[in-house]
Design an enzyme around this catalytic site. Structure first.
Site, PDB file in Angstrom:
ATOM      1  N   TYR A  53      58.349  60.208  45.267  1.00 23.32           N
ATOM      2  CA  TYR A  53      57.842  59.150  44.376  1.00 23.32           C
ATOM      3  C   TYR A  53      58.985  58.504  43.608  1.00 23.32           C
ATOM      4  CZ  TYR A  53      53.254  61.528  44.855  1.00 23.32           C
ATOM      5  OH  TYR A  53      52.101  62.120  45.311  1.00 23.32           O
ATOM      6  N   ASN A 158      48.029  67.946  52.584  1.00 27.58           N
ATOM      7  CA  ASN A 158      48.139  67.304  53.899  1.00 27.58           C
ATOM      8  C   ASN A 158      48.564  68.305  54.980  1.00 27.58           C
ATOM      9  OD1 ASN A 158      47.691  64.492  52.912  1.00 27.58           O
ATOM     10  ND2 ASN A 158      49.599  64.900  51.825  1.00 27.58           N
ATOM     11  N   LEU A 215      39.682  58.230  43.195  1.00 30.52           N
ATOM     12  CA  LEU A 215      38.918  56.984  43.033  1.00 30.52           C
ATOM     13  C   LEU A 215      39.080  56.056  44.229  1.00 30.52           C
ATOM     14  CD1 LEU A 215      39.650  56.388  39.250  1.00 30.52           C
ATOM     15  CD2 LEU A 215      37.578  57.344  40.290  1.00 30.52           C
ATOM     16  N   LYS A 223      35.742  47.613  41.222  1.00 29.49           N
ATOM     17  CA  LYS A 223      36.399  46.305  41.120  1.00 29.49           C
ATOM     18  C   LYS A 223      36.533  45.577  42.458  1.00 29.49           C
ATOM     19  CE  LYS A 223      41.277  47.836  41.222  1.00 29.49           C
ATOM     20  NZ  LYS A 223      42.541  47.817  40.437  1.00 29.49           N
ATOM     21  N   TYR A 224      36.181  46.233  43.552  1.00 33.19           N
ATOM     22  CA  TYR A 224      36.245  45.584  44.861  1.00 33.19           C
ATOM     23  C   TYR A 224      34.839  45.475  45.449  1.00 33.19           C
ATOM     24  CZ  TYR A 224      41.148  47.079  44.507  1.00 33.19           C
ATOM     25  OH  TYR A 224      42.432  47.298  44.094  1.00 33.19           O
TER      26      TYR A 224
END
Length: 326
Positions: A53, A158, A215, A223-224
């Site tokens: 990151y 993962n 989320l 919001k979409y």
């Protein structure tokens, strides 16, 4: 708000895990400090990051930006003993740094320790297992780090179910350390991978689960709703596949429940995760104070939300289909 014990370890965390992927990417160092301060002020202590990151954050990002900011914050606040830090190794930096070979894990751990400015990593994740390295080699490297006091406990993210189970079985021989936690991709619109195999493994071996993308990249915040909405965010294109009748129905019900409990769809979606077997603390990043307020509301909401509302969301999400258009 009660603490969660991670697996069979001595680590105890509060039931929200703050994602550090935004530090040094969409948030500056100063902005990141404000979010970290606000998180602990709300009673939380569990911070998640990774060595990679945020290598994708622009031409000046080389990876390690998030760890560096967190390290500076810990040093500035003098709160190391109050914070549980998780970081990861193995993801591809696209410059040759990647994988789970022993020598690479040892070097990567040293680099993470320097950036974080700590003597030991509390929870060190195998970030991704592609099956290229023998499990014994990877676990052996983790054992060396634990024996040297540089890592306290290890975890997996993962990792295919068969590799995860084999690793845990190797640990039972006494020659290798055992993973204490699992970080899968899991939320109301992404259930198949965890529900099919990983949940049973987590339960059998007592792995505490910390779902990432809680989320669904913002989709579950509501919001979409249309293709044009995707342009609102740099993450928009990643959630296009959720724009199906089933996905939008889930969002609609989240809004209904948010109205019922006087909260937000995001809080309801994360509260649902806390009802999933073995889940200890959903993972979410935050870029503003309002996001921290939502995260802080989740444990209380989970304590008062009615089971029939959780069951309704579980049933709806079990019918999820996806938009596979490019």
């Amino acid at each position: 708000m009660h603490s969660i014990q991670i697996g069979d370890s001595a680590l105890k965390v509060m039931p929200i895990n703050l994602g550090g992927n935004v530090f040094g990417w969409t948030l500056s160092e100063q902005e990141s400090f404000k979010i970290l301060d606000g998180f602990v002020e709300r009673g939380f202590n569990f911070i998640d990051t990774a060595d990679v990151y945020s290598v994708w954050g622009g031409p000046n990002n080389k990876g390690g930006e998030s760890e560096t900011i967190i390290g500076k914050w810990i040093r500035a606040r003098g709160n190391r003993d109050k914070i549980v830090i998780a970081t990861k190794v193995g993801w591809d930096f696209k410059d040759g740094r990647k994988g789970l070979k022993a020598d690479y894990i040892r070097r990567a751990a040293e680099d993470s320790l320097k950036r974080l400015q700590v003597d030991a990593i509390d929870l060190y994740y195998n970030h991704i297992d592609t099956g290229e390295v023998p499990l014994e080699e990877t676990l052996g490297a983790f054992k060396q780090l634990i024996d040297a006091g540089k890592v306290r406990y290890i975890a997996a993210s993962n990792v295919p179910a068969d590799r995860l189970k084999a690793s845990l079985e190797l640990a039972k021989t006494g020659s290798y350390p055992a993973y204490q936690a699992l970080q899968p991709h899991y939320n109301l619109v992404e259930r198949a991978g965890y529900d099919s195999d990983l949940q049973q493994i987590a339960a059998h071996y007592n792995l505490t689960v910390f779902p990432y993308w809680s989320l669904a990249g913002g989709f579950l915040t509501g919001k979409y709703h249309t293709i044009s909405d995707l342009e609102q965010s740099i993450r928009g294109l990643h959630v296009k596949k959720y724009l199906t009748p089933e996905g939008l129905m889930i969002v609609d019900v989240l809004q209904q429940l948010a109205d019922k409990y006087q909260t937000t769809p995001a809080a309801v979606a994360m509260a649902w995760l806390l009802f999933t077997p073995m889940v200890g603390a959903p993972l979410s990043s935050a870029t503003k104070e309002a996001h921290l307020d939502i995260l802080a509301s989740v444990p209380d909401l989970a304590a008062r939300i009615e089971q029939e509302d959780i069951d309704r969301l579980t049933e709806l999400s079990g019918k999820m289909t996806y938009n596979n258009e490019k």
